[in-house]
Design an enzyme around this catalytic site. Sequence first.
Site, PDB file in Angstrom:
ATOM      1  N   ASP A 175       0.841  -1.197   0.000  1.00 33.68           N
ATOM      2  CA  ASP A 175       0.000   0.000   0.000  1.00 33.68           C
ATOM      3  C   ASP A 175       0.881   1.255   0.000  1.00 33.68           C
ATOM      4  O   ASP A 175       0.587   2.232  -0.698  1.00 33.68           O
ATOM      5  CB  ASP A 175      -0.910  -0.019   1.227  1.00 33.68           C
ATOM      6  CG  ASP A 175      -1.769   1.231   1.323  1.00 33.68           C
ATOM      7  OD1 ASP A 175      -2.674   1.397   0.487  1.00 33.68           O
ATOM      8  OD2 ASP A 175      -1.529   2.050   2.248  1.00 33.68           O
ATOM      9  N   GLU A 206      -0.877  -5.124  -4.697  1.00 36.68           N
ATOM     10  CA  GLU A 206      -0.033  -4.408  -3.741  1.00 36.68           C
ATOM     11  C   GLU A 206       1.003  -5.337  -3.120  1.00 36.68           C
ATOM     12  O   GLU A 206       2.158  -4.934  -2.899  1.00 36.68           O
ATOM     13  CB  GLU A 206      -0.903  -3.775  -2.651  1.00 36.68           C
ATOM     14  CG  GLU A 206      -1.729  -2.597  -3.147  1.00 36.68           C
ATOM     15  CD  GLU A 206      -2.588  -1.977  -2.072  1.00 36.68           C
ATOM     16  OE1 GLU A 206      -2.958  -0.797  -2.204  1.00 36.68           O
ATOM     17  OE2 GLU A 206      -2.912  -2.681  -1.081  1.00 36.68           O
TER      18      GLU A 206
END
Length: 248
Positions: A64, A135
């Site tokens: 992230d 991610e």
Amino acid sequence: MRPSLFFARTKLLMYPRRQQELIRLIIQLGLPGDTQLDWSLLDIALTHPTVGTPNYEQLEFIGDSVVRLAASEFLWETYPDKSVGDFSAIRKVLVSDRILAQLADSYGFDRYLTLAASAVGDPSGRVSRLADAFEAVLAALYLTTHNLKLIRPWLDPHFQKLATEILQDPARQNYKDALQEWTQAHYKALPEYRVREDAVKIDRFQRFIAEVWFRDRHLGTGTGQSKKAAEQAAAKAAYTQLMEQARG
């Protein structure tokens, strides 16, 4: 302490078939097949929590931040004259689950993601599943080198295309925000979304139906494979109609 990354990079996976699958993915990303990677991390990055541990959750947490850093560097280098506000608005779209899931889908992440049968039968979670895996893969690549050299060469072209579209039409990637800004600016009020699931729909991409209402007026309808996607489609229909009316 974590195991030596040098050791991890030089040691292939115990399962040759899985190793070849991951090499194919790396090649799809535009990286050489003999790229020195932490293959065990990449394997974990593509392991869903339903399988058990280890899985991609911790890597997704790191990824992230990695995707935000990659997007931030790209915007700073590509658009030096844009404001921080512009950077934030564009980056918000670039790193959204919807966009990351689209990118993961374009590389066929479904073929490489290991997950339990119970998750396979849950199409509503596919967007978040793909975004999380995307991610996590970025985290695996980053932790191998501790920089973005294995990420930006293939990710930047996607960012470039999306950023260009966003700058040409600020509402293009997030019509819900655009519609909300319009109703607040003109009436100091928010639109209302009414979503229902169509149980008889065979097409999973039209599983949910959303209607957007404002001041007892129906503005638009949209469908999607998730509630959020359906709401975006409804907002797009509403916003497009309002802009056409404004142009007269």
